[in-house]
Design a protein around this motif. Structure first.
Motif, PDB file in Angstrom:
ATOM      1  N   UNK A 161      49.601  27.731  35.124  1.00 25.59           N
ATOM      2  CA  UNK A 161      50.462  28.784  34.257  1.00 25.59           C
ATOM      3  C   UNK A 161      51.660  29.078  34.965  1.00 25.59           C
ATOM      4  N   UNK A 162      52.708  29.002  34.292  1.00 23.94           N
ATOM      5  CA  UNK A 162      54.285  29.240  35.044  1.00 23.94           C
ATOM      6  C   UNK A 162      54.437  30.772  35.141  1.00 23.94           C
ATOM      7  N   UNK A 163      54.819  31.151  36.517  1.00 30.06           N
ATOM      8  CA  UNK A 163      54.956  32.339  37.068  1.00 30.06           C
ATOM      9  C   UNK A 163      56.223  32.717  36.784  1.00 30.06           C
ATOM     10  N   UNK A 198      60.453  11.219  39.450  1.00 34.53           N
ATOM     11  CA  UNK A 198      60.086  12.318  38.641  1.00 34.53           C
ATOM     12  C   UNK A 198      58.634  12.598  38.474  1.00 34.53           C
ATOM     13  N   UNK A 199      58.296  13.891  37.653  1.00 31.68           N
ATOM     14  CA  UNK A 199      56.962  14.245  37.297  1.00 31.68           C
ATOM     15  C   UNK A 199      56.866  14.132  35.848  1.00 31.68           C
ATOM     16  N   UNK A 200      55.563  13.751  35.419  1.00 32.29           N
ATOM     17  CA  UNK A 200      55.552  13.952  33.996  1.00 32.29           C
ATOM     18  C   UNK A 200      54.350  14.971  33.701  1.00 32.29           C
ATOM     19  N   UNK A 201      54.898  16.030  32.725  1.00 30.30           N
ATOM     20  CA  UNK A 201      54.067  17.122  32.610  1.00 30.30           C
ATOM     21  C   UNK A 201      53.684  17.210  30.981  1.00 30.30           C
ATOM     22  N   UNK A 202      52.574  17.989  30.526  1.00 34.27           N
ATOM     23  CA  UNK A 202      52.401  18.132  29.291  1.00 34.27           C
ATOM     24  C   UNK A 202      52.601  19.505  29.151  1.00 34.27           C
ATOM     25  N   UNK A 254      61.708  20.400  39.037  1.00 33.68           N
ATOM     26  CA  UNK A 254      60.307  20.933  39.206  1.00 33.68           C
ATOM     27  C   UNK A 254      60.020  21.755  40.269  1.00 33.68           C
ATOM     28  N   UNK A 255      60.629  21.585  41.456  1.00 33.58           N
ATOM     29  CA  UNK A 255      60.532  22.275  42.549  1.00 33.58           C
ATOM     30  C   UNK A 255      60.925  23.765  42.459  1.00 33.58           C
ATOM     31  N   UNK A 256      61.686  24.232  41.442  1.00 31.29           N
ATOM     32  CA  UNK A 256      62.152  25.586  41.083  1.00 31.29           C
ATOM     33  C   UNK A 256      61.253  26.356  40.223  1.00 31.29           C
ATOM     34  N   UNK A 257      59.920  25.482  39.649  1.00 34.13           N
ATOM     35  CA  UNK A 257      59.164  26.127  38.788  1.00 34.13           C
ATOM     36  C   UNK A 257      57.891  26.610  39.645  1.00 34.13           C
ATOM     37  N   UNK A 270      55.509  23.657  41.434  1.00 33.11           N
ATOM     38  CA  UNK A 270      55.146  22.560  40.440  1.00 33.11           C
ATOM     39  C   UNK A 270      54.730  21.135  41.106  1.00 33.11           C
ATOM     40  N   UNK A 271      55.876  21.044  41.981  1.00 33.50           N
ATOM     41  CA  UNK A 271      55.703  19.523  42.759  1.00 33.50           C
ATOM     42  C   UNK A 271      54.453  19.619  43.811  1.00 33.50           C
ATOM     43  N   UNK A 272      53.861  20.841  43.969  1.00 32.46           N
ATOM     44  CA  UNK A 272      52.589  20.619  45.055  1.00 32.46           C
ATOM     45  C   UNK A 272      51.480  20.485  44.299  1.00 32.46           C
ATOM     46  N   UNK A 273      51.262  20.770  42.959  1.00 33.33           N
ATOM     47  CA  UNK A 273      50.096  20.567  42.250  1.00 33.33           C
ATOM     48  C   UNK A 273      49.578  19.141  42.302  1.00 33.33           C
ATOM     49  N   UNK A 274      48.278  19.038  42.032  1.00 35.18           N
ATOM     50  CA  UNK A 274      47.767  17.866  41.955  1.00 35.18           C
ATOM     51  C   UNK A 274      47.828  17.215  40.511  1.00 35.18           C
ATOM     52  N   UNK A 275      47.431  16.002  40.397  1.00 37.23           N
ATOM     53  CA  UNK A 275      47.559  15.186  39.103  1.00 37.23           C
ATOM     54  C   UNK A 275      46.313  15.688  38.288  1.00 37.23           C
TER      55      UNK A 275
END
Length: 97
Positions: free
Chosen positions: A30-32, A66-70, A83-86, A20-25
């Motif tokens: 989808x969670x694998x 930290x990351x903010x997600x919805x 977040x890096x473990x997702x 998840x940390x590598x994704x763009x803003x």
């Protein structure tokens, strides 16, 4: 024509799995899987983050913050370590260029 159609169909099904940390803003993923321990995984499940759920990355704090997600319309702030473990699957828009 049929070979070209198959090639186009195969190009559309390319998915990339990354943390998840590598994704763009602003990217919707989808969670694998979650590669954390039992308690961390249970906490994420209680927040609505489990395999198959859809996450949108809202903000990425500078300096490895930290990351903010919805998730399901709820804003959640996760530390970068958790977040890096997702592991997530993104669409064809996030293929390396």
């Amino acid at each position: 024509m049929k070979i070209a159609d198959k090639r186009k169909e195969n190009d559309q099904t390319i998915n990339l799995i990354k943390c998840l940390t590598e994704c763009q803003k602003g990217e919707e993923v989808s969670v694998v899987s979650i590669t954390a321990g039992f308690n961390a995984r249970r906490r994420l499940y209680n927040l609505g983050i489990y395999p198959g759920s859809i996450i949108r990355k809202k903000k990425d704090a500078p300096f490895h913050g930290p990351l903010e997600i919805i998730v399901k319309g709820t804003n959640i702030v996760l530390g970068r370590g958790l977040a890096s473990k997702i592991l997530v699957r993104c669409s064809e828009s996030c293929i390396f260029r």
